[in-house]
Design an enzyme around this catalytic site. Structure first.
Site, short mmCIF file in Angstrom:
data_model
loop_
_atom_site.label_atom_id
_atom_site.label_comp_id
_atom_site.label_asym_id
_atom_site.label_seq_id
_atom_site.Cartn_x
_atom_site.Cartn_y
_atom_site.Cartn_z
N GLU A 160 -8.69 -13.36 -6.88
CA GLU A 160 -7.24 -13.34 -6.64
C GLU A 160 -6.49 -14.00 -7.81
O GLU A 160 -5.42 -13.54 -8.21
CB GLU A 160 -6.93 -14.03 -5.30
CG GLU A 160 -5.46 -14.28 -5.01
CD GLU A 160 -4.59 -13.02 -4.96
OE1 GLU A 160 -5.11 -11.90 -4.99
OE2 GLU A 160 -3.36 -13.19 -4.93
N TRP A 182 10.64 6.22 -8.08
CA TRP A 182 9.49 5.75 -8.85
C TRP A 182 8.71 7.01 -9.19
O TRP A 182 8.15 7.65 -8.30
CB TRP A 182 8.67 4.80 -7.97
CG TRP A 182 7.67 3.95 -8.66
CD1 TRP A 182 7.90 2.90 -9.50
CD2 TRP A 182 6.24 4.04 -8.51
NE1 TRP A 182 6.71 2.33 -9.88
CE2 TRP A 182 5.68 3.00 -9.30
CE3 TRP A 182 5.38 4.88 -7.81
CZ2 TRP A 182 4.31 2.79 -9.40
CZ3 TRP A 182 4.02 4.66 -7.90
CH2 TRP A 182 3.49 3.63 -8.70
N LYS A 202 6.12 -2.71 -4.86
CA LYS A 202 5.83 -3.69 -3.81
C LYS A 202 4.98 -3.10 -2.70
O LYS A 202 4.02 -3.70 -2.27
CB LYS A 202 7.13 -4.25 -3.24
CG LYS A 202 6.92 -5.31 -2.16
CD LYS A 202 6.19 -6.52 -2.70
CE LYS A 202 5.90 -7.56 -1.65
NZ LYS A 202 4.86 -8.50 -2.11
N GLU A 247 -1.49 -9.13 -13.21
CA GLU A 247 -0.40 -8.27 -12.77
C GLU A 247 0.97 -8.76 -13.20
O GLU A 247 1.86 -7.95 -13.44
CB GLU A 247 -0.44 -7.98 -11.26
CG GLU A 247 -0.09 -9.13 -10.37
CD GLU A 247 -0.20 -8.77 -8.90
OE1 GLU A 247 0.15 -7.65 -8.52
OE2 GLU A 247 -0.62 -9.64 -8.12
N ASN A 303 10.98 10.01 -0.16
CA ASN A 303 9.86 9.16 -0.59
C ASN A 303 8.58 9.87 -0.16
O ASN A 303 8.53 10.41 0.94
CB ASN A 303 9.88 7.80 0.11
CG ASN A 303 11.05 6.95 -0.30
OD1 ASN A 303 11.78 7.29 -1.21
ND2 ASN A 303 11.24 5.83 0.40
N GLY A 304 7.54 9.80 -0.99
CA GLY A 304 6.27 10.44 -0.62
C GLY A 304 5.93 11.55 -1.60
O GLY A 304 6.52 11.63 -2.69
N ARG A 306 11.23 -3.28 -5.04
CA ARG A 306 10.07 -2.43 -4.78
C ARG A 306 9.59 -1.71 -6.03
O ARG A 306 8.51 -1.14 -6.03
CB ARG A 306 10.43 -1.40 -3.70
CG ARG A 306 10.79 -2.03 -2.37
CD ARG A 306 11.37 -1.01 -1.42
NE ARG A 306 10.39 0.00 -1.10
CZ ARG A 306 9.59 -0.06 -0.04
NH1 ARG A 306 9.66 -1.07 0.78
NH2 ARG A 306 8.72 0.89 0.19
N CYS A 363 9.58 4.28 -4.30
CA CYS A 363 10.90 4.83 -4.01
C CYS A 363 11.55 4.12 -2.83
O CYS A 363 10.87 3.61 -1.95
CB CYS A 363 10.77 6.30 -3.65
SG CYS A 363 9.96 7.28 -4.90
N HIS A 367 -25.85 -13.57 -16.70
CA HIS A 367 -26.44 -12.22 -16.64
C HIS A 367 -25.62 -11.21 -17.43
O HIS A 367 -25.78 -10.01 -17.24
CB HIS A 367 -26.59 -11.78 -15.18
CG HIS A 367 -27.50 -12.66 -14.39
ND1 HIS A 367 -28.85 -12.74 -14.62
CD2 HIS A 367 -27.23 -13.56 -13.41
CE1 HIS A 367 -29.39 -13.63 -13.80
NE2 HIS A 367 -28.43 -14.14 -13.05
N LYS A 423 -3.65 -12.12 -9.98
CA LYS A 423 -2.26 -12.60 -10.11
C LYS A 423 -1.89 -12.71 -11.57
O LYS A 423 -0.81 -12.31 -11.98
CB LYS A 423 -2.16 -13.96 -9.40
CG LYS A 423 -0.87 -14.24 -8.78
CD LYS A 423 -0.71 -13.75 -7.34
CE LYS A 423 -1.02 -12.31 -7.13
NZ LYS A 423 -1.10 -11.91 -5.77
C1 F6R Z 1 -0.90 -8.12 -5.53
C2 F6R Z 1 -0.30 -7.27 -4.54
C3 F6R Z 1 -0.99 -6.01 -4.17
C4 F6R Z 1 -0.93 -5.84 -2.64
C5 F6R Z 1 -1.51 -4.48 -2.23
C6 F6R Z 1 -1.50 -4.31 -0.72
O1 F6R Z 1 -0.15 -9.27 -5.76
O2 F6R Z 1 0.74 -7.58 -4.04
O3 F6R Z 1 -2.30 -5.97 -4.63
O4 F6R Z 1 -1.63 -6.90 -2.07
O5 F6R Z 1 -0.76 -3.45 -2.81
O6 F6R Z 1 -0.23 -4.42 -0.18
P1 F6R Z 1 0.01 -4.69 1.36
O7 F6R Z 1 -0.50 -6.07 1.65
O8 F6R Z 1 1.48 -4.56 1.55
O9 F6R Z 1 -0.78 -3.66 2.10
#
Ligand code: F6R
Length: 608
Positions: free
Chosen positions: A483, A74, A603, A490, A100-101, A27, A2, A506, A487
């Site tokens: 990672e 959201w 985000k 997602e 928000n929350g 976001r 949100c 294994h 990527k």
């Molecule tokens: C993946 C991604 C998320 C963030 C995670 C933590 O590309 O962006 O996995 O890394 O939500 O977010 P922050 O770093 O803002 O605490």
């Protein structure tokens, strides 16, 4: 997640509200709404399921007011719908709230308010706030008092902005676990949950603390606590460039942010390398050499990609400083009643500085007397403020949901920490110099990888329609594999799994087939032969292999190869990760995905 915006001043609020909401779109959200106090009294509201553009189309030209609040939602309580979108009103349509929350005792409050006559029009937890504030807004009660009294009955997390039709000269905002930033203009004030919404209008901001409220008027603000004690807050200046909030000619923010990495790494390193003593200067750690030498262990806490960057950080610290180090998801750590040790240094990692699970983990460590440093990108964010010291990444704002440049800068920050710790332990000056020169070379080496973007796009198109992909790496390569898989899944929604290459036989080797290609990290290090053997095992089972390597493996071991410049072995993971960002990006584009706003993701995850 949100987003909140609000405006009070001499101008019409609506254009700012709509533009601010558009700036928060990155976001992630499913519906949007605005409310303004009309010039002839009353509150006007428009809200829709869908995009901010749909909301703008639904707002008539006469929708004007000098005081207004807006929201992108959201969904948590109730489906995305017009009715569930914020703002929410009380039955007299006097009070409007955006939130928000999560209100944890919403059901209980709802039952009580309903018994007292309130009629609910949505399924949201937020609507209880509108009715609850209205119930306290009796004749002659200031809005801030009504909000304070209402929040005293609420259990949960919130960032809120509240309008009162009868007191249109103010907006009351409050923060508890969900960010609220005040923006100070010339005889006008802005509010947002994220500075990106207001940075075009002012650089002077105040971040509210948890448990803090503010009354915002056109000519200023007053902050106070939930028990009505006045607080004194000095504005800080936002130094991020306004251009960072535009795609700058790139097709997507993600591609722009991947290409910004030579510059963002330079900023993370800026002024921190000491060539004379072959070490790093980190003024913000607030730990002297004696205190650092007493540290016996390092525990790194973060979520998602921040956790994987922490895994790379842990390896750097163990290798360069020889201090046992380990990374753990903050979201798990906070729930398992962890043992907090006085001689362990805790390091919280967060791009946004607002991830609720990471913040809660930091608070848990501090409650039990532990010391926490932050590796954070967003200056003044909740996690940065909660930590005892730390390092800012200076990577610049990251708009695309998937983290790229902040990830890379986090690993660079850990290299600086590891170098600093190493040089006060037993890292030799020669090894220190080796790392310093390798760090300085990184921006140009990243440019070399980025120059291969078109070739990687062709490979991505070839692999994008696979039923899934396996990512493998050994020791330093394993967090890179994790990672890389993260990527890809997602942003392209292609199923991806990461394994240590040594673990393949294994179990997961059973999955290998032409339909499940493997991305293999093959650095030219002491484990090269072992990695080449693994490639042979995959090829022997008709698997396809895309190697990311320093030297091209024989054709019989890899179908394709992306070559990456060699750094020092400890820093190689950082460069090996860059082509995987491009691979994920181009695969997502090839599959027609919403690259910057992947489905179901936000985000910054400011809820549990
Ligand atoms: C993946 C991604 C998320 C963030 C995670 C933590 O590309 O962006 O996995 O890394 O939500 O977010 P922050 O770093 O803002 O605490």
């Amino acid at each position: 997640m949100c987003g909140i915006v609000a405006y009070i001043g001499p101008k019409d609020a609506t254009p700012f509200l709509l533009e601010g909401l558009a700036r928060l779109e990155y976001r992630g959200y499913d519906s949007a709404g605005v409310a303004v106090t009309g010039r002839t009294g009353g509150i006007k509201v428009r809200k829709v399921k869908g995009r901010v553009a749909d909301l703008a189309a639904a707002v008539p030209a006469r929708f004007k007011g000098a005081t207004g609040i807006g929201h992108t939602r959201w969904a948590t309580h109730g489906v995305p719908s017009d009715a569930n979108a914020h703002p929410h009103l009380d039955n007299a349509e006097r009070i409007a709230v955006v939130h928000n929350g999560i209100i944890e005792n919403a059901d209980e409050l709802r039952a009580k308010l309903t018994a007292d006559g309130a009629v609910f029009r949505s399924e949201t937890d937020t609507e209880v706030l509108g009715h609850l504030i209205a119930a306290h807004a009796a004749e002659g009660v200031e809005l801030e008092e009504a909000v304070r009294a209402a929040l005293g009955k609420v259990v949960g997390t919130y960032g809120i902005a509240v309008l009162d039709a009868e007191q249109p000269d103010r907006i009351v905002v409050a923060r508890n676990g969900s960010p609220i930033v005040l923006g100070i203009g010339e005889k006008e004030m802005f509010v947002a949950s994220d500075v990106s919404a207001l940075v075009r209008y002012t650089r002077q901001v105040v971040h509210l603390e948890d448990g803090e409220l503010a009354t915002v008027r056109a000519d200023g603000f007053r902050t106070f606590t939930e028990d009505a004690r006045t607080t004194h807050r000095q504005p800080s200046t936002v130094d991020w460039e306004i251009d960072s909030y535009d795609t700058g000619g790139y097709e997507h923010f993600l591609l722009k942010e991947i290409h910004e990495q030579p510059g963002s790494v330079e900023r993370t390193l800026g002024g921190r390398l000491d060539e004379r003593f072959a070490t790093a200067h980190l003024g913000g750690l607030n730990l002297d050499a004696r205190e650092l030498r007493e540290i016996r262990r390092v525990k790194i806490l973060g979520c998602g990609s921040a956790y994987y960057a922490g895994e790379m950080g842990a390896q750097l610290i163990e290798e360069l400083a020889r201090i046992p180090a380990h990374s753990e998801p903050a979201s798990e750590f906070r729930y398992r009643n962890p043992v907090i040790e006085a001689d362990t240094l805790y390091i919280a990692v967060s791009q946004s500085g607002e991830t609720y699970d990471t913040l809660a983990a930091v608070q848990e460590v501090k409650r039990k007397g532990g010391r926490v440093l932050g590796v954070v990108n967003t200056v003044g964010s909740a996690i940065a403020r909660e930590c005892d010291g730390g390092i800012y990444l200076h990577a610049g704002p990251e708009i695309s949901v998937a983290s790229t440049k902040a990830f890379t800068s986090t690993v660079v920050a850990f290299a600086l920490i590891a170098l600093h710790f190493g040089r006060i332990h037993d890292l030799s000056p020669a090894d220190g110099r080796r790392i310093v020169s390798a760090l300085k070379a990184l921006p140009d080496q990243i440019r070399e990888v980025l120059a291969q973007s078109d070739a990687i796009a062709e490979l991505a198109a070839e692999y994008a329609d696979s039923e899934g992909m396996m990512f493998i790496g050994r020791v330093r390569g394993y967090p890179v594999a994790r990672e890389g898989a993260q990527k890809l899944k997602e942003i392209s929604y292609v199923h991806a799994e990461a394994y240590p290459a040594s673990e393949l036989k294994h179990g997961p080797l059973a999955l290998i087939s032409p339909e499940l290609p493997t991305v293999a990290l093959v650095p030219d290090d002491e484990l090269l032969d072992k990695n080449l053997t693994t490639l042979g095992e995959i090829k022997a089972r008709s698997g396809r292999v895309l190697a990311v390597a320093h030297r091209r493996p024989e054709a019989k071991l890899a179908d394709h190869c992306i070559l990456v410049p060699k750094s020092e072995p400890e820093l190689d993971p950082l460069l090996l990760n860059i082509p995987l960002q491009l691979l994920a990006y181009h695969a997502a584009v090839a599959l027609g995905r919403d690259v910057d706003k992947p489905r179901n993701l936000a985000k910054s995850v400011t809820v549990e």
